[in-house]
Design a protein around this motif. Structure first.
Motif, mmCIF file in Angstrom:
data_model
loop_
_atom_site.group_PDB
_atom_site.id
_atom_site.type_symbol
_atom_site.label_atom_id
_atom_site.label_comp_id
_atom_site.label_asym_id
_atom_site.label_seq_id
_atom_site.Cartn_x
_atom_site.Cartn_y
_atom_site.Cartn_z
ATOM 1 N N LYS A 19 0.822 -1.216 0.000
ATOM 2 C CA LYS A 19 0.000 0.000 0.000
ATOM 3 C C LYS A 19 0.854 1.265 0.000
ATOM 4 C CE LYS A 19 -3.935 -2.029 2.355
ATOM 5 N NZ LYS A 19 -4.804 -1.984 3.526
ATOM 6 N N LYS A 20 2.077 1.167 0.464
ATOM 7 C CA LYS A 20 2.963 2.330 0.556
ATOM 8 C C LYS A 20 3.864 2.486 -0.669
ATOM 9 C CE LYS A 20 3.049 2.197 5.562
ATOM 10 N NZ LYS A 20 3.856 2.119 6.765
ATOM 11 N N SER A 21 3.640 1.684 -1.701
ATOM 12 C CA SER A 21 4.475 1.745 -2.911
ATOM 13 C C SER A 21 4.267 3.056 -3.651
ATOM 14 C CB SER A 21 4.133 0.585 -3.843
ATOM 15 O OG SER A 21 4.401 -0.638 -3.216
ATOM 16 N N THR A 22 5.334 3.538 -4.260
ATOM 17 C CA THR A 22 5.306 4.771 -5.033
ATOM 18 C C THR A 22 4.707 4.503 -6.411
ATOM 19 O OG1 THR A 22 7.314 5.477 -3.915
ATOM 20 C CG2 THR A 22 6.727 6.644 -5.936
ATOM 21 N N VAL A 23 3.897 5.436 -6.888
ATOM 22 C CA VAL A 23 3.309 5.333 -8.221
ATOM 23 C C VAL A 23 4.342 5.806 -9.238
ATOM 24 C CG1 VAL A 23 1.472 6.141 -9.745
ATOM 25 C CG2 VAL A 23 0.966 5.670 -7.347
ATOM 26 N N LEU A 24 4.740 4.910 -10.127
ATOM 27 C CA LEU A 24 5.716 5.245 -11.160
ATOM 28 C C LEU A 24 5.058 5.884 -12.372
ATOM 29 C CD1 LEU A 24 7.818 1.952 -11.056
ATOM 30 C CD2 LEU A 24 8.377 4.149 -10.000
ATOM 31 N N ALA A 25 3.852 5.422 -12.697
ATOM 32 C CA ALA A 25 3.108 5.949 -13.841
ATOM 33 C C ALA A 25 1.632 5.633 -13.644
ATOM 34 C CB ALA A 25 3.602 5.327 -15.137
ATOM 35 N N GLN A 26 0.788 6.433 -14.260
ATOM 36 C CA GLN A 26 -0.657 6.186 -14.218
ATOM 37 C C GLN A 26 -1.097 5.775 -15.618
ATOM 38 O OE1 GLN A 26 -2.585 6.319 -11.434
ATOM 39 N NE2 GLN A 26 -4.316 5.594 -12.629
ATOM 40 N N MET A 27 -1.581 4.565 -15.741
ATOM 41 C CA MET A 27 -2.029 4.055 -17.031
ATOM 42 C C MET A 27 -3.520 4.306 -17.176
ATOM 43 S SD MET A 27 0.786 3.033 -18.190
ATOM 44 C CE MET A 27 0.248 2.291 -19.696
ATOM 45 N N LYS A 84 8.215 5.366 -20.550
ATOM 46 C CA LYS A 84 7.743 6.620 -19.963
ATOM 47 C C LYS A 84 8.813 7.671 -20.192
ATOM 48 C CE LYS A 84 6.461 8.822 -15.673
ATOM 49 N NZ LYS A 84 6.468 8.742 -14.225
ATOM 50 N N ASP A 85 8.470 8.690 -20.922
ATOM 51 C CA ASP A 85 9.391 9.795 -21.220
ATOM 52 C C ASP A 85 10.691 9.292 -21.854
ATOM 53 O OD1 ASP A 85 7.521 11.513 -20.066
ATOM 54 O OD2 ASP A 85 8.427 11.320 -18.078
ATOM 55 N N GLY A 86 10.577 8.316 -22.752
ATOM 56 C CA GLY A 86 11.743 7.814 -23.448
ATOM 57 C C GLY A 86 12.569 6.802 -22.675
ATOM 58 N N GLN A 87 12.146 6.461 -21.462
ATOM 59 C CA GLN A 87 12.869 5.482 -20.658
ATOM 60 C C GLN A 87 11.990 4.269 -20.404
ATOM 61 O OE1 GLN A 87 14.092 7.370 -17.063
ATOM 62 N NE2 GLN A 87 15.803 8.448 -18.015
#
Length: 102
Positions: free
Chosen positions: A51-59, A82-85
């Motif tokens: 639950k405490k994981s960081t959001v890397l991207a929103q799909m 995401k952003d070329g990476q």
């Protein structure tokens, strides 16, 4: 005599199950290559499975990610650009509907 026969039968069954499992694990890697899937709902890509994981991207609905591994009953490991990476993270398996539950 009955106990010995039962013990031998149980040992044989365990060996057979173990051999079948090993055979499945040693299959060709073509079963483990990334597979492109489209999301059916808006879902976050997380850096972990808590639950405490960081959001890397929103799909958003209809976006495509590559599913690289089915981690457990709830999460799959995904790869996306995401952003070329290239970003690797985790998504809820329910984000993909019926295809994500295989």
């Amino acid at each position: 005599m009955k106990k010995t026969a039962l013990l031998l039968l149980a040992t044989g069954l365990l060996a057979a199950c173990s051999a079948a499992r090993d055979e499945r694990m040693n299959t060709a890697t073509t079963d483990r290559t990334p597979v492109a899937h489209n999301t059916i709902v808006d879902c976050p890509v997380l850096d972990g499975m808590t639950k405490k994981s960081t959001v890397l991207a929103q799909m958003t609905n209809g976006k495509e990610v590559q599913v690289t591994d089915t981690i457990n009953a709830y999460f799959v490991r995904v790869r996306l650009d995401k952003d070329g990476q290239t970003v690797t993270g985790y998504m809820d398996r329910r984000c993909f509907g019926m295809r994500g539950s295989k």
